[in-house]
Design a protein around this motif. Structure first.
Motif, PDB file in Angstrom:
ATOM      1  N   LYS A   1       0.819  -1.205  -0.127  1.00 30.38           N
ATOM      2  CA  LYS A   1      -0.188   0.126  -0.121  1.00 30.38           C
ATOM      3  C   LYS A   1       0.948   1.174  -0.012  1.00 30.38           C
TER       4      LYS A   1
ATOM      5  N   GLY B   1      -0.054   6.732   1.850  1.00 28.26           N
ATOM      6  CA  GLY B   1      -1.428   7.421   2.201  1.00 28.26           C
ATOM      7  C   GLY B   1      -2.472   6.434   2.632  1.00 28.26           C
ATOM      8  N   GLN B   2      -2.431   5.132   1.717  1.00 25.32           N
ATOM      9  CA  GLN B   2      -3.459   4.156   2.279  1.00 25.32           C
ATOM     10  C   GLN B   2      -2.907   3.542   3.711  1.00 25.32           C
TER      11      GLN B   2
ATOM     12  N   VAL C   1      -1.876   5.363   6.263  1.00 23.72           N
ATOM     13  CA  VAL C   1      -2.456   6.498   7.164  1.00 23.72           C
ATOM     14  C   VAL C   1      -3.927   6.191   7.242  1.00 23.72           C
ATOM     15  N   ALA C   2      -4.517   6.124   6.139  1.00 18.57           N
ATOM     16  CA  ALA C   2      -5.894   6.004   6.195  1.00 18.57           C
ATOM     17  C   ALA C   2      -6.412   4.664   6.904  1.00 18.57           C
ATOM     18  N   ASP C   3      -5.743   3.708   6.637  1.00 20.03           N
ATOM     19  CA  ASP C   3      -6.101   2.557   7.511  1.00 20.03           C
ATOM     20  C   ASP C   3      -5.922   2.896   8.829  1.00 20.03           C
TER      21      ASP C   3
ATOM     22  N   GLN D   1      -5.983   5.764  10.338  1.00 13.87           N
ATOM     23  CA  GLN D   1      -7.179   6.496  11.144  1.00 13.87           C
ATOM     24  C   GLN D   1      -8.455   5.805  10.927  1.00 13.87           C
ATOM     25  N   HIS D   2      -8.652   4.816  10.295  1.00 18.36           N
ATOM     26  CA  HIS D   2      -9.838   4.225  10.203  1.00 18.36           C
ATOM     27  C   HIS D   2      -9.866   3.223  11.614  1.00 18.36           C
TER      28      HIS D   2
ATOM     29  N   GLU E   1      -9.289   9.777  13.564  1.00 18.90           N
ATOM     30  CA  GLU E   1      -8.438  10.782  13.027  1.00 18.90           C
ATOM     31  C   GLU E   1      -7.667  11.425  14.207  1.00 18.90           C
TER      32      GLU E   1
ATOM     33  N   HIS F   1      -5.663  15.149  14.488  1.00 15.74           N
ATOM     34  CA  HIS F   1      -5.021  16.239  13.887  1.00 15.74           C
ATOM     35  C   HIS F   1      -4.244  17.015  14.986  1.00 15.74           C
TER      36      HIS F   1
ATOM     37  N   LYS G   1     -17.654  10.568  16.330  1.00 21.32           N
ATOM     38  CA  LYS G   1     -16.773   9.965  15.604  1.00 21.32           C
ATOM     39  C   LYS G   1     -16.294   8.774  16.425  1.00 21.32           C
TER      40      LYS G   1
ATOM     41  N   SER H   1     -10.188  16.976  14.200  1.00 17.39           N
ATOM     42  CA  SER H   1     -10.213  17.767  12.936  1.00 17.39           C
ATOM     43  C   SER H   1      -9.188  18.740  13.174  1.00 17.39           C
TER      44      SER H   1
END
Length: 125
Positions: free
Chosen positions: A6, A9-10, A12-14, A16-17, A21, A23, A79, A106
């Motif tokens: 991956k 970016g993928q 990191v998205a995983d 965060q899922h 998230e 920030h 969330k 966020s």
């Protein structure tokens, strides 16, 4: 990246899922020592339940490395796996500088908290 096949970016998205998230933001206030010290003194008096930043009540306070406020962020309630919202005020001991850090769910709430803390610090001016 090689094991998962991956992109960064993928991955990191995983994360965060799975963990929600997160920030982060920071501002450095170059302010006179008198204002910096007055702001830190006022921050030390804040007790959980008796104050808020940007409308977010203070849940608990840590004073290990500066003054760190853990906040009740309504945005986090909606969330899954939301990041804990916090705000940290750190006064430099060697220069007229206060660093303000925040982490939340966020970018908007991070920025709102940083600006609230800036106003808090400068209220001593």
């Amino acid at each position: 990246m090689a094991d998962e096949k991956k992109t960064l970016g993928q991955l990191v998205a995983d994360l965060q899922h799975e963990f929600g998230e997160h920030h982060y933001g920071r501002i450095d206030l170059h302010i006179p020592d008198a204002i910096k010290n007055a702001a830190i003194a006022r921050a030390r008096t804040i007790q959980p339940g008796a104050a808020d930043f940007a409308g977010m009540p203070v849940l608990r306070v840590e004073t290990l490395d500066g003054i760190k406020f853990f906040l009740d962020n309504p945005e986090a309630r909606s969330k899954s796996n939301a990041a804990e919202t916090w705000l940290l005020l750190r006064a430099s001991g060697t220069e007229p500088l206060m660093r303000i850090y925040s982490e939340s769910v966020s970018k908007e709430s991070v920025n709102t908290l940083l600006e609230s803390a800036r106003a808090f610090a400068l209220a001593s001016a």
